[in-house]
Scaffold this motif. Structure first.
Motif, PDB file in Angstrom:
ATOM      1  N   LEU A 281      -9.983 -47.273  -0.376  1.00 60.30           N
ATOM      2  CA  LEU A 281      -9.772 -48.139   0.784  1.00 60.30           C
ATOM      3  C   LEU A 281      -8.286 -48.441   0.990  1.00 60.30           C
ATOM      4  O   LEU A 281      -7.798 -48.491   2.128  1.00 60.30           O
ATOM      5  N   ALA A 282      -7.565 -48.653  -0.116  1.00 62.80           N
ATOM      6  CA  ALA A 282      -6.128 -48.914   0.004  1.00 62.80           C
ATOM      7  C   ALA A 282      -5.415 -47.725   0.631  1.00 62.80           C
ATOM      8  O   ALA A 282      -4.515 -47.885   1.477  1.00 62.80           O
ATOM      9  N   GLU A 283      -5.828 -46.526   0.249  1.00 59.89           N
ATOM     10  CA  GLU A 283      -5.214 -45.326   0.826  1.00 59.89           C
ATOM     11  C   GLU A 283      -5.525 -45.236   2.324  1.00 59.89           C
ATOM     12  O   GLU A 283      -4.654 -44.871   3.133  1.00 59.89           O
ATOM     13  N   GLN A 284      -6.771 -45.566   2.712  1.00 59.01           N
ATOM     14  CA  GLN A 284      -7.120 -45.555   4.137  1.00 59.01           C
ATOM     15  C   GLN A 284      -6.271 -46.553   4.915  1.00 59.01           C
ATOM     16  O   GLN A 284      -5.779 -46.257   6.014  1.00 59.01           O
ATOM     17  N   LEU A 285      -6.064 -47.737   4.336  1.00 57.68           N
ATOM     18  CA  LEU A 285      -5.268 -48.752   5.019  1.00 57.68           C
ATOM     19  C   LEU A 285      -3.815 -48.308   5.175  1.00 57.68           C
ATOM     20  O   LEU A 285      -3.183 -48.515   6.220  1.00 57.68           O
ATOM     21  N   ARG A 286      -3.258 -47.704   4.133  1.00 57.29           N
ATOM     22  CA  ARG A 286      -1.877 -47.227   4.222  1.00 57.29           C
ATOM     23  C   ARG A 286      -1.754 -46.117   5.258  1.00 57.29           C
ATOM     24  O   ARG A 286      -0.765 -46.063   6.003  1.00 57.29           O
ATOM     25  N   ASP A 287      -2.777 -45.220   5.294  1.00 61.94           N
ATOM     26  CA  ASP A 287      -2.748 -44.141   6.288  1.00 61.94           C
ATOM     27  C   ASP A 287      -2.767 -44.695   7.703  1.00 61.94           C
ATOM     28  O   ASP A 287      -2.248 -44.048   8.630  1.00 61.94           O
ATOM     29  N   LEU A 288      -3.353 -45.882   7.884  1.00 62.68           N
ATOM     30  CA  LEU A 288      -3.421 -46.487   9.215  1.00 62.68           C
ATOM     31  C   LEU A 288      -2.186 -47.324   9.545  1.00 62.68           C
ATOM     32  O   LEU A 288      -2.111 -47.942  10.613  1.00 62.68           O
ATOM     33  N   GLY A 289      -1.212 -47.376   8.613  1.00 61.73           N
ATOM     34  CA  GLY A 289       0.049 -48.064   8.913  1.00 61.73           C
ATOM     35  C   GLY A 289       0.126 -49.483   8.411  1.00 61.73           C
ATOM     36  O   GLY A 289       0.935 -50.268   8.926  1.00 61.73           O
ATOM     37  N   TYR A 290      -0.697 -49.851   7.404  1.00 63.63           N
ATOM     38  CA  TYR A 290      -0.671 -51.208   6.879  1.00 63.63           C
ATOM     39  C   TYR A 290      -0.174 -51.211   5.444  1.00 63.63           C
ATOM     40  O   TYR A 290      -0.309 -50.210   4.719  1.00 63.63           O
TER      41      TYR A 290
ATOM     42  N   VAL B 209     -22.812 -65.301  10.066  1.00 64.08           N
ATOM     43  CA  VAL B 209     -21.728 -65.181   9.100  1.00 64.08           C
ATOM     44  C   VAL B 209     -20.391 -65.521   9.743  1.00 64.08           C
ATOM     45  O   VAL B 209     -19.496 -66.042   9.110  1.00 64.08           O
ATOM     46  N   GLY B 210     -20.214 -65.237  11.010  1.00 64.60           N
ATOM     47  CA  GLY B 210     -19.008 -65.653  11.716  1.00 64.60           C
ATOM     48  C   GLY B 210     -17.822 -64.739  11.564  1.00 64.60           C
ATOM     49  O   GLY B 210     -16.725 -65.040  12.066  1.00 64.60           O
ATOM     50  N   PHE B 211     -17.961 -63.593  10.864  1.00 63.40           N
ATOM     51  CA  PHE B 211     -16.865 -62.649  10.671  1.00 63.40           C
ATOM     52  C   PHE B 211     -17.374 -61.235  10.946  1.00 63.40           C
ATOM     53  O   PHE B 211     -18.555 -60.938  10.723  1.00 63.40           O
ATOM     54  N   PRO B 212     -16.492 -60.324  11.397  1.00 61.78           N
ATOM     55  CA  PRO B 212     -16.931 -58.929  11.550  1.00 61.78           C
ATOM     56  C   PRO B 212     -17.276 -58.326  10.194  1.00 61.78           C
ATOM     57  O   PRO B 212     -16.629 -58.624   9.191  1.00 61.78           O
ATOM     58  N   VAL B 213     -18.342 -57.514  10.154  1.00 69.31           N
ATOM     59  CA  VAL B 213     -18.810 -56.904   8.909  1.00 69.31           C
ATOM     60  C   VAL B 213     -18.863 -55.389   9.097  1.00 69.31           C
ATOM     61  O   VAL B 213     -19.496 -54.890  10.038  1.00 69.31           O
ATOM     62  N   LEU B 214     -18.222 -54.643   8.196  1.00 73.52           N
ATOM     63  CA  LEU B 214     -18.237 -53.184   8.216  1.00 73.52           C
ATOM     64  C   LEU B 214     -19.155 -52.679   7.113  1.00 73.52           C
ATOM     65  O   LEU B 214     -19.176 -53.228   6.003  1.00 73.52           O
ATOM     66  N   SER B 215     -19.923 -51.631   7.409  1.00 71.45           N
ATOM     67  CA  SER B 215     -20.826 -51.048   6.423  1.00 71.45           C
ATOM     68  C   SER B 215     -20.147 -49.887   5.712  1.00 71.45           C
ATOM     69  O   SER B 215     -19.487 -49.058   6.333  1.00 71.45           O
ATOM     70  N   LYS B 216     -20.291 -49.843   4.392  1.00 74.44           N
ATOM     71  CA  LYS B 216     -19.751 -48.735   3.600  1.00 74.44           C
ATOM     72  C   LYS B 216     -20.700 -47.544   3.683  1.00 74.44           C
ATOM     73  O   LYS B 216     -21.917 -47.733   3.722  1.00 74.44           O
ATOM     74  N   PRO B 217     -20.170 -46.313   3.633  1.00 72.06           N
ATOM     75  CA  PRO B 217     -18.750 -45.959   3.697  1.00 72.06           C
ATOM     76  C   PRO B 217     -18.174 -46.269   5.075  1.00 72.06           C
ATOM     77  O   PRO B 217     -18.851 -46.085   6.080  1.00 72.06           O
TER      78      PRO B 217
ATOM     79  N   ARG C 231     -16.037 -45.831   8.309  1.00 70.41           N
ATOM     80  CA  ARG C 231     -15.391 -44.793   9.101  1.00 70.41           C
ATOM     81  C   ARG C 231     -13.971 -45.214   9.468  1.00 70.41           C
ATOM     82  O   ARG C 231     -13.731 -46.383   9.825  1.00 70.41           O
ATOM     83  N   PRO C 232     -13.020 -44.305   9.412  1.00 71.43           N
ATOM     84  CA  PRO C 232     -11.633 -44.659   9.748  1.00 71.43           C
ATOM     85  C   PRO C 232     -11.506 -45.276  11.141  1.00 71.43           C
ATOM     86  O   PRO C 232     -10.750 -46.231  11.329  1.00 71.43           O
ATOM     87  N   GLN C 233     -12.236 -44.704  12.124  1.00 77.74           N
ATOM     88  CA  GLN C 233     -12.138 -45.246  13.478  1.00 77.74           C
ATOM     89  C   GLN C 233     -12.603 -46.699  13.521  1.00 77.74           C
ATOM     90  O   GLN C 233     -11.983 -47.546  14.168  1.00 77.74           O
ATOM     91  N   ALA C 234     -13.749 -47.003  12.831  1.00 76.82           N
ATOM     92  CA  ALA C 234     -14.276 -48.366  12.830  1.00 76.82           C
ATOM     93  C   ALA C 234     -13.317 -49.314  12.124  1.00 76.82           C
ATOM     94  O   ALA C 234     -13.087 -50.444  12.582  1.00 76.82           O
ATOM     95  N   LEU C 235     -12.723 -48.887  10.998  1.00 74.86           N
ATOM     96  CA  LEU C 235     -11.787 -49.730  10.264  1.00 74.86           C
ATOM     97  C   LEU C 235     -10.548 -50.015  11.108  1.00 74.86           C
ATOM     98  O   LEU C 235     -10.089 -51.165  11.207  1.00 74.86           O
ATOM     99  N   ALA C 236     -10.001 -48.969  11.746  1.00 71.19           N
ATOM    100  CA  ALA C 236      -8.784 -49.137  12.544  1.00 71.19           C
ATOM    101  C   ALA C 236      -9.020 -50.065  13.726  1.00 71.19           C
ATOM    102  O   ALA C 236      -8.207 -50.966  14.003  1.00 71.19           O
ATOM    103  N   GLN C 237     -10.135 -49.879  14.427  1.00 70.66           N
ATOM    104  CA  GLN C 237     -10.399 -50.691  15.606  1.00 70.66           C
ATOM    105  C   GLN C 237     -10.672 -52.142  15.231  1.00 70.66           C
ATOM    106  O   GLN C 237     -10.213 -53.074  15.903  1.00 70.66           O
ATOM    107  N   THR C 238     -11.411 -52.365  14.129  1.00 71.37           N
ATOM    108  CA  THR C 238     -11.704 -53.729  13.703  1.00 71.37           C
ATOM    109  C   THR C 238     -10.442 -54.457  13.268  1.00 71.37           C
ATOM    110  O   THR C 238     -10.250 -55.644  13.558  1.00 71.37           O
ATOM    111  N   LEU C 239      -9.552 -53.749  12.564  1.00 69.01           N
ATOM    112  CA  LEU C 239      -8.274 -54.353  12.186  1.00 69.01           C
ATOM    113  C   LEU C 239      -7.467 -54.735  13.429  1.00 69.01           C
ATOM    114  O   LEU C 239      -6.887 -55.828  13.504  1.00 69.01           O
ATOM    115  N   ARG C 240      -7.387 -53.829  14.396  1.00 67.57           N
ATOM    116  CA  ARG C 240      -6.629 -54.115  15.609  1.00 67.57           C
ATOM    117  C   ARG C 240      -7.214 -55.348  16.332  1.00 67.57           C
ATOM    118  O   ARG C 240      -6.465 -56.247  16.735  1.00 67.57           O
TER     119      ARG C 240
END
Length: 651
Positions: A547-556, A627-635, A637-646
């Motif tokens: 996950l850390a590698e995915q985040l770095r690849d997305l510019g974080y 729950v009041g927060f966005p929830v992502l399901s594992k595994p 997807r890069p697109q879902a992670l990037a869009q949710t972060l934005r």
């Protein structure tokens, strides 16, 4: 031979018509002589044939009756004389006469304008006997009810059931103590009250069709539920039995109601047990699929490990692609397994179907051989349904791949979206309520199937494929998804004529539908960060690394916390942290939801995203609380992670 005159023909025709009347009939003129009659009169009253001629005087008929005792004992001549004199008055008359054989004849005479009269004779024996029998039955039942009411109440008040009796109206005539108390009445107050007033207008509107059928002479069973004062639901199972006479009349309806709450709970527990038993069987069927996926991953990873630094970029991309597809397929299989075990939709959304089918087309274009021509026939742009979009995409891909297997020699594969209105027989055949539906049809020109196969296509574990090429779960999952969505599936097929599978989904308010973003195969389209610091909370070291590698690849930039306690301290001491990405299920006293709420109260400026590998993470929350927060399901997807972060950072 002498020809019959027209006048005689008309007379004969009239006589033939009179003979078909199911009552006796006679006409006497002003001299009380017979003018016309029919065969029914002679058959009903047994008159001798010699009297059946025009001109026979009424006195001769009366004499026959008097001599055979029709008018009782006594002076025969006097009886005849009195009846002749009464007839000469030519007054309307009606009377019923009981013959010595018990037959009851209703005699109705009407005078004619110029003297004489027309008389009809009807055999009303059965009607009168039926009426007397009914009156006697009612009388006997009323007397029996009165005599046994005390005894009946003693028995019924001690039976653990709700018992009542309704008369037509419907009006309550009897209720035991439990029934009266159930509806907030007393035994005395409930008697004589209309049913809607006792059970309430809302409940009566629900059960009224059942009550009506019972008064029509049918035994009826149904269930209903009410809410107790403490808010819990209680279920009742009622049976209505008509109280009928021997001749088929309904005098009232007996009511028997039993508390079915515990039975419902036991039934739900049994269904869950059966579902989990099926999950055990399902797991065996999925093992083959997962082993294939792991083979793809292992083989490509071993190859990459042996040739690190020696693979051209295009070959590297070719080897990575099937691994990504395998991981996504594994994720889908897991989600389907969880959905099957829970028996409900994973992520229902109101989705415009045209965009979703465009996504499916994109996925299929590169997966079908060139010998198969894929055609998409889109329906109205605004046509939408409330579904889990991922499951519908998977269902359509399943159907398309089944069609591909049936098109071994090539042919046409057509996916059609359209709107349809179901009513009457069409809705009943699909076991759907009448209304508007979105219909998605996947049809092919392949080999088709025989009737025996067609009837079993949706059965779990049923497959016509050779061993090792299919688990027999694809179409059963399609069927389960459609029915969970409130729709239905229909199959039309014949050997050599191809197959057509139609999915019916309830159409919803199009104004509330959201556009489904189209699938992109280009990994460079994800929204990128600008060096923002993200706190990653994940107790599994290997998962955290990925996950850390995915985040770095997305510019974080990434700061790793191994526990909830560690994350609390970092969030409090480092204001540079812009967002937290945390797992929900973690060891220790604090899970991800509790952690997120604690940080939100201290750092309302901090963006928070949760993630989980469990479909039932919602059970960790308080009842009915979001729950009041966005929830992502594992595994993830890069697109879902990037869009949710934005979205989270820009909120």
């Amino acid at each position: 031979m002498e020809e019959t005159s027209p006048e005689q023909s008309q007379i004969d025709l009239l006589q033939a018509a009179l003979d078909h009347v199911n009552q006796g009939f006679s006409v006497f003129d002003k001299d009380l002589k017979l003018v016309a009659w029919n065969r029914g009169l002679w058959e009903m009253l047994d008159f001798p044939p010699r009297l059946a001629r025009r001109g026979t005087h009424l006195e001769e008929f009366l004499r026959v009756n008097a001599e055979r005792g029709e008018y009782g004992p006594g002076d025969i001549e006097g009886k005849i004389h009195r009846r002749v004199e009464r007839a000469r008055l030519f007054e309307p008359h009606y009377f019923e006469r009981i013959r010595p054989n018990g037959q009851i004849i209703a005699v109705s005479g009407t005078p004619l304008p110029h003297g004489g009269f027309v008389t009809t004779y009807a055999d009303v024996t059965e009607d009168r006997m039926r009426q007397q029998k009914l009156e006697k039955t009612v009388e006997e039942r009323t007397r029996a009810l009165r005599q046994s009411e005390d005894w009946l109440r003693l028995v019924t008040d001690n039976i653990p059931a709700l018992i009542a009796y309704m008369a037509p109206g419907p009006v309550f005539r009897f209720a035991n103590r439990r029934y009266a108390e159930w509806f907030g009445q007393s035994v005395a107050s409930i008697v004589g009250k209309p049913a809607p007033e006792v059970v309430g207008e809302q409940l009566f509107s629900e059960i009224e069709p059942h009550v009506r059928r019972a008064f029509e002479g049918n035994a009826v069973s149904y269930e209903y539920n009410r809410e107790r004062p403490d808010g819990t639901a209680v279920y009742m199972r009622s049976t209505l039995i008509p109280d009928m006479t021997l001749d088929g009349r309904t005098l009232g309806v007996f009511v028997l109601s039993l508390d079915a709450t515990e039975h419902k709970r036991s039934e739900a527990a049994l269904m869950q047990s059966q579902r989990m038993d099926a999950v055990g069987k399902l797991t065996g069927g999925l093992a083959h699929d997962f082993n294939n996926l792991l083979t793809i991953l292992m083989g490509n990873l071993l190859s990459l490990s042996r040739t690190t630094g020696q693979i051209p970029p295009e070959d590297l991309k070719a080897r990575i692609a099937p691994m990504l597809q395998a991981t996504q397929r594994g994720s889908d299989l897991t989600q389907h397994l969880l959905a099957f075990s829970r028996g409900k939709l994973i992520d229902p959304q109101t989705v415009r179907l045209q965009g979703l089918i465009n996504n499916v087309e994109t996925l299929l274009r590169g997966s079908l051989p060139s010998s198969i021509k894929l055609s998409i026939e889109q329906g109205p742009p605004g046509l939408a349904a409330r579904i889990d979009p991922t499951q519908l995409e998977t269902a359509l891909i399943n159907l398309a791949f089944n069609a591909r297997d049936a098109l071994s020699e090539g042919g046409d594969l057509i996916i059609r979206l359209e709107t349809c209105e179901l009513s009457g027989r069409a809705a009943d055949d699909l076991n759907l309520a009448p209304g508007a539906y979105a219909r998605i049809t996947v049809s092919d020109t392949g080999t088709g199937m025989d009737e025996a196969t067609r009837l079993r296509v949706f059965e779990p574990f049923f497959t016509t494929k050779t061993f090792g090429t299919g688990s027999g779960l694809g179409l059963s999952m399609v069927y389960g998804f459609v029915t969970q969505s409130g729709g239905a599936a229909a199959v039309t097929s014949a050997p050599g004529q191809g197959t057509r599978i139609s999915l019916y989904l309830p159409a919803v308010d199009l104004s509330s539908a959201v556009e489904l973003p189209e699938t992109s195969n280009d990994g460079g389209d994800e929204p990128r960060g600008s060096g923002e610091l993200v706190l990653l909370v994940e107790d599994n070291a290997d998962v955290a690394t990925v996950l850390a590698e995915q985040l770095r690849d997305l510019g974080y930039m990434v700061l790793l916390a191994e526990s909830a306690e560690d994350a609390l301290q970092l969030a409090a001491s480092l204001p540079e942290i812009r967002c937290m990405l945390s797992d929900i299920v973690m060891p220790g006293q604090m899970n991800g939801v509790t952690l997120a709420r604690s940080i939100r109260s201290a750092r309302p400026d901090l963006g928070i995203i949760l993630m989980t590998g469990y479909a039932d993470w919602g059970m960790l929350q308080e009842k009915d609380e979001s729950v009041g927060f966005p929830v992502l399901s594992k595994p993830i997807r890069p697109q879902a992670l990037a869009q949710t972060l934005r979205n989270t950072l820009s909120a």
